[in-house]
Motif scaffolding. Structure first.
Motif, PDB file in Angstrom:
ATOM      1  N   GLN A 148       0.815  -1.221   0.000  1.00  0.00           N
ATOM      2  CA  GLN A 148       0.000   0.000   0.000  1.00  0.00           C
ATOM      3  C   GLN A 148       0.846   1.267   0.000  1.00  0.00           C
ATOM      4  O   GLN A 148       0.399   2.321  -0.459  1.00  0.00           O
ATOM      5  CB  GLN A 148      -0.920  -0.002   1.219  1.00  0.00           C
ATOM      6  CG  GLN A 148      -1.820   1.231   1.316  1.00  0.00           C
ATOM      7  CD  GLN A 148      -2.404   1.422   2.688  1.00  0.00           C
ATOM      8  OE1 GLN A 148      -2.970   0.485   3.244  1.00  0.00           O
ATOM      9  NE2 GLN A 148      -2.255   2.615   3.261  1.00  0.00           N
ATOM     10  N   THR A 172      -3.399  -6.004  -2.455  1.00  0.00           N
ATOM     11  CA  THR A 172      -2.638  -4.919  -1.845  1.00  0.00           C
ATOM     12  C   THR A 172      -2.499  -5.190  -0.350  1.00  0.00           C
ATOM     13  O   THR A 172      -3.504  -5.392   0.341  1.00  0.00           O
ATOM     14  CB  THR A 172      -3.327  -3.566  -2.072  1.00  0.00           C
ATOM     15  OG1 THR A 172      -3.488  -3.354  -3.476  1.00  0.00           O
ATOM     16  CG2 THR A 172      -2.509  -2.433  -1.488  1.00  0.00           C
ATOM     17  N   PRO A 174      -1.259  -3.997   3.465  1.00  0.00           N
ATOM     18  CA  PRO A 174      -1.047  -2.741   4.206  1.00  0.00           C
ATOM     19  C   PRO A 174       0.427  -2.407   4.404  1.00  0.00           C
ATOM     20  O   PRO A 174       1.281  -3.295   4.490  1.00  0.00           O
ATOM     21  CB  PRO A 174      -1.739  -3.004   5.547  1.00  0.00           C
ATOM     22  CG  PRO A 174      -2.784  -4.035   5.243  1.00  0.00           C
ATOM     23  CD  PRO A 174      -2.172  -4.906   4.184  1.00  0.00           C
ATOM     24  N   THR A 175       0.707  -1.117   4.471  1.00  0.00           N
ATOM     25  CA  THR A 175       2.070  -0.627   4.678  1.00  0.00           C
ATOM     26  C   THR A 175       2.656  -1.177   5.974  1.00  0.00           C
ATOM     27  O   THR A 175       1.998  -1.157   7.017  1.00  0.00           O
ATOM     28  CB  THR A 175       2.077   0.914   4.731  1.00  0.00           C
ATOM     29  OG1 THR A 175       1.543   1.413   3.498  1.00  0.00           O
ATOM     30  CG2 THR A 175       3.482   1.456   4.946  1.00  0.00           C
TER      31      THR A 175
END
Length: 283
Positions: A148, A172, A174-175
């Motif tokens: 992300q 995708t 998450p960071t």
């Protein structure tokens, strides 16, 4: 784990997996792996039978004054991390394997590539879309995993998958952040100790805006202003924009649709990007 450098060998090897009806996952990277990449590998391991990690520092996505020659590389370390992470195939082609001497065909993304990083890095997403499309054709994965943190890249690639009818599911993840909140990035190694402390302002600003959003604030200008107050520690704020999550156009105020607050800033000579997603509550 097999380390493969040639497309022909990669296809022969993966043909066996497909013959066994195994689900193939791809994690495209430029190497110098960190915990963010390992989260993508773990996601692939959880969802797929075979995980392929590609390592290729793609020259076509770097501008003439960017850090292609100095981009961090440590292949032996990356190879060990992939092996420890359960990767089945590490695909590490040389540049001439990806771009032949007479290469002239590129994927040209549309409006999603124009705002945010597209303003400051002309041609960047053309290079990204091209190399990702090539990797998709080389590996032919069932699923591809992206982080992300590269929010605009995810949007551009997702649009390409839809527009070109590529039979690939895109996930995708998450960071992933350092303990102090700094988003994981291969370029973090460029930061001095003092610069790293100042770089934390980016996440502080984004997090402050997210807190205001969660408290009920829906005015776009106010949310941006909250974030900007924390960003004085950076040397140069390239952009701080609140955009519609789907179109990447400037979000309308008051917010009624999912949006992303995206930032790019220089700390010292290092360019860092980050974002937070402002998802709206259902009532």
């Amino acid at each position: 784990m097999q380390t493969i450098t040639r497309v022909a060998e990669l296809r022969r090897t993966l043909a066996k997996s497909r013959g066994a009806d195994q689900r193939v996952g791809l994690v495209p990277t430029m190497g110098y792996l960190h915990d963010g990449h390992m989260a993508l590998i773990a996601a692939s391991q959880a969802q797929c039978d075979v995980t392929v990690v590609s390592i290729f520092v793609n020259p076509t996505q770097f501008g003439p004054n960017e850090d292609l020659s100095s981009y961090p590389r440590d292949f032996l370390r990356d190879e060990g991390l992939c092996r420890d992470g359960g990767v089945a195939i590490l695909f590490a082609p040389e540049t001439q394997e990806v771009y032949t001497s007479h290469f002239e065909t590129f994927v040209e993304p549309g409006d999603l590539a124009k705002p945010l990083c597209g303003v400051f890095r002309p041609g960047h997403f053309r290079g990204v879309a091209t190399v990702v499309c090539k990797l998709f054709n080389m590996v032919q994965p069932d699923v591809a995993f992206f982080g992300q943190k590269d929010f605009q890249q995810c949007a551009v690639v997702r649009r390409m998958v839809i527009d070109l009818n590529l039979p690939i599911e895109m996930v995708t993840v998450p960071t992933v952040r350092e303990q102090d909140g700094l988003a994981m990035s291969s370029r973090n190694r460029y930061l001095s100790k003092e610069e790293r402390q100042r770089a934390l302002a980016i996440n502080r600003g984004l997090s402050a805006a997210l807190d205001e959003f969660r408290s009920g604030e829906r005015n776009v200008e106010k949310l941006i202003a909250v974030a900007k107050r924390h960003l004085e520690a950076v040397d140069r704020l390239q952009y701080l924009e609140l955009v519609d999550s789907d179109t990447l156009k400037t979000a309308d105020s008051p917010l009624r649709r999912p949006a992303a607050l995206c930032a790019a800033a220089y700390v010292g000579s290092t360019r860092l990007i980050d974002n937070v997603l402002l998802g709206l509550r259902t009532r």
